[in-house]
Scaffold this motif. Structure first.
Motif, PDB file in Angstrom:
ATOM      1  N   GLU A 142       0.831  -1.198   0.000  1.00 39.56           N
ATOM      2  CA  GLU A 142       0.000   0.000   0.000  1.00 39.56           C
ATOM      3  C   GLU A 142       0.870   1.254   0.000  1.00 39.56           C
ATOM      4  N   SER A 143       0.326   2.349  -0.504  1.00 43.38           N
ATOM      5  CA  SER A 143       1.033   3.629  -0.442  1.00 43.38           C
ATOM      6  C   SER A 143       0.445   4.529   0.641  1.00 43.38           C
ATOM      7  N   ASP A 144      -0.806   4.247   1.029  1.00 40.55           N
ATOM      8  CA  ASP A 144      -1.487   5.035   2.056  1.00 40.55           C
ATOM      9  C   ASP A 144      -1.704   4.151   3.276  1.00 40.55           C
ATOM     10  N   TYR A 145      -1.082   4.515   4.377  1.00 41.25           N
ATOM     11  CA  TYR A 145      -1.232   3.693   5.582  1.00 41.25           C
ATOM     12  C   TYR A 145      -0.807   4.510   6.800  1.00 41.25           C
ATOM     13  N   TYR A 146      -1.046   3.914   7.966  1.00 37.96           N
ATOM     14  CA  TYR A 146      -0.704   4.552   9.229  1.00 37.96           C
ATOM     15  C   TYR A 146       0.078   3.553  10.079  1.00 37.96           C
ATOM     16  N   LEU A 147       0.953   4.082  10.890  1.00 38.08           N
ATOM     17  CA  LEU A 147       1.754   3.267  11.793  1.00 38.08           C
ATOM     18  C   LEU A 147       1.575   3.779  13.215  1.00 38.08           C
ATOM     19  N   PHE A 148       1.595   2.863  14.165  1.00 35.43           N
ATOM     20  CA  PHE A 148       1.347   3.215  15.557  1.00 35.43           C
ATOM     21  C   PHE A 148       2.316   2.462  16.473  1.00 35.43           C
ATOM     22  N   TRP A 149       2.558   3.054  17.613  1.00 38.14           N
ATOM     23  CA  TRP A 149       3.167   2.357  18.737  1.00 38.14           C
ATOM     24  C   TRP A 149       2.167   2.375  19.882  1.00 38.14           C
ATOM     25  N   TYR A 150       1.898   1.178  20.411  1.00 32.75           N
ATOM     26  CA  TYR A 150       1.036   1.022  21.573  1.00 32.75           C
ATOM     27  C   TYR A 150       1.862   0.486  22.726  1.00 32.75           C
ATOM     28  N   LYS A 151       1.476   0.885  23.911  1.00 31.47           N
ATOM     29  CA  LYS A 151       2.101   0.426  25.150  1.00 31.47           C
ATOM     30  C   LYS A 151       1.076  -0.408  25.909  1.00 31.47           C
ATOM     31  N   GLN A 152       1.527  -1.552  26.435  1.00 32.26           N
ATOM     32  CA  GLN A 152       0.650  -2.386  27.252  1.00 32.26           C
ATOM     33  C   GLN A 152       1.342  -2.692  28.583  1.00 32.26           C
ATOM     34  N   PRO A 153       1.007  -1.954  29.629  1.00 30.39           N
ATOM     35  CA  PRO A 153       1.568  -2.246  30.957  1.00 30.39           C
ATOM     36  C   PRO A 153       0.943  -3.515  31.524  1.00 30.39           C
ATOM     37  N   PRO A 154       1.378  -3.950  32.707  1.00 35.72           N
ATOM     38  CA  PRO A 154       0.812  -5.170  33.295  1.00 35.72           C
ATOM     39  C   PRO A 154      -0.699  -5.118  33.489  1.00 35.72           C
ATOM     40  N   SER A 155      -1.270  -3.949  33.568  1.00 37.52           N
ATOM     41  CA  SER A 155      -2.726  -3.829  33.685  1.00 37.52           C
ATOM     42  C   SER A 155      -3.446  -4.319  32.427  1.00 37.52           C
ATOM     43  N   ARG A 156      -2.685  -4.539  31.357  1.00 34.21           N
ATOM     44  CA  ARG A 156      -3.104  -5.031  30.036  1.00 34.21           C
ATOM     45  C   ARG A 156      -3.890  -4.013  29.210  1.00 34.21           C
ATOM     46  N   GLN A 157      -4.083  -2.800  29.719  1.00 36.84           N
ATOM     47  CA  GLN A 157      -4.742  -1.756  28.943  1.00 36.84           C
ATOM     48  C   GLN A 157      -3.827  -1.306  27.812  1.00 36.84           C
ATOM     49  N   MET A 158      -4.338  -1.308  26.591  1.00 32.63           N
ATOM     50  CA  MET A 158      -3.574  -0.846  25.438  1.00 32.63           C
ATOM     51  C   MET A 158      -3.647   0.675  25.371  1.00 32.63           C
ATOM     52  N   ILE A 159      -2.479   1.308  25.343  1.00 27.88           N
ATOM     53  CA  ILE A 159      -2.395   2.764  25.347  1.00 27.88           C
ATOM     54  C   ILE A 159      -1.665   3.217  24.088  1.00 27.88           C
ATOM     55  N   LEU A 160      -2.288   4.101  23.333  1.00 31.78           N
ATOM     56  CA  LEU A 160      -1.640   4.638  22.135  1.00 31.78           C
ATOM     57  C   LEU A 160      -0.540   5.603  22.548  1.00 31.78           C
ATOM     58  N   VAL A 161       0.670   5.342  22.065  1.00 32.40           N
ATOM     59  CA  VAL A 161       1.823   6.178  22.396  1.00 32.40           C
ATOM     60  C   VAL A 161       2.037   7.248  21.336  1.00 32.40           C
ATOM     61  N   ILE A 162       2.035   6.823  20.070  1.00 27.79           N
ATOM     62  CA  ILE A 162       2.357   7.753  19.002  1.00 27.79           C
ATOM     63  C   ILE A 162       1.886   7.166  17.679  1.00 27.79           C
ATOM     64  N   ARG A 163       1.586   8.018  16.719  1.00 25.27           N
ATOM     65  CA  ARG A 163       1.142   7.557  15.400  1.00 25.27           C
ATOM     66  C   ARG A 163       1.893   8.331  14.316  1.00 25.27           C
TER      67      ARG A 163
END
Lengths: 116, 115
Positions: free
Chosen positions: B29-50
């Protein structure tokens, strides 16, 4: 962003039974998804929950095993059917909001399922 | 099909130091997005940066920044001034443009912060 809740937060089930997981969002969202995270593993997309129509499943996941409903824009359920110990995982709901920027997805707290 | 590769199962860094987590991806693809997610021991997925693929400028969010190399299909995360609260699993994720698709995740990197 969106506030997402899941019920139950955890459960222990016997093999052969089924469990329905609920996902509730505090605002209307365009897209809802279900993911599975097996122990010590990454997240894998199960399906896209479509409002008013059948869910779209990823390769390796079928409707008979993981039926999904989405009756409106704020609620969805995932059922794990005829469970076996291999189904022990964390199941996460995620959403994209209509006002969300750049395809951001927000995740619920997850449901930890243990199958004995 | 798109794939995301994180080659570092675990990384360790001293508190207040800088660490870089690696991620490569494969797509036609030429159009897309990339992300970094953080998952602490609480298991909640947290968006860090896009990062949007069409943007040449690297994204930055406070102590977190990315090095996006589109031609090399590389998307690394740099954490500056590491803090104990940064300890978590970090997942790199890919999403095609268009808005209708879910995320494809890498296997994750376990980040340990040494006090």
């Amino acid at each position: 962003s969106a506030v997402i809740s899941q019920k139950p937060s955890r459960d222990i089930c016997q093999r052969g039974t089924s469990l329905t997981i609920q996902c509730q969002v505090d605002s209307q969202v365009t897209m809802m998804f279900w993911y599975r995270q097996q122990p010590g593993q990454s997240l894998t997309l199960i399906a896209t929950a479509n409002q008013g129509s059948e869910a779209t499943y990823e390769s390796g996941f079928v409707i008979d095993k993981f039926p999904i409903s989405r009756p409106n824009l704020t609620f969805s359920t995932l059922t794990v059917s005829n469970m076996s110990p291999e189904d022990s995982s964390i199941y996460l709901c995620s959403v994209k909001t209509s006002g969300g920027a750049n395809n951001e997805q927000f995740f619920g707290p997850g449901t930890r399922l243990t199958v004995l | 099909a798109q794939t995301v590769t994180q080659s570092q199962p675990e990384m360790s860094v001293q508190e207040a130091e800088t660490v870089t987590l690696s991620c490569t991806y494969d797509t036609s693809e030429s159009d897309y997005y990339l992300f970094w997610y953080k998952q602490p021991p609480s298991r909640q997925m947290i968006l860090v940066i896009r990062q949007e693929a069409y943007k040449q400028q690297n994204a930055t969010e406070n102590r977190f920044s990315v090095n996006f190399q589109k031609a090399a299909k590389s998307f690394s995360l740099k954490i500056s001034d590491s803090q104990l609260g940064d300890a978590a699993m970090y997942f790199c994720a890919y999403c095609p443009g268009g808005g209708a698709d879910g995320l494809t995740f890498g296997k994750g990197t376990h980040l340990i912060i040494q006090p």
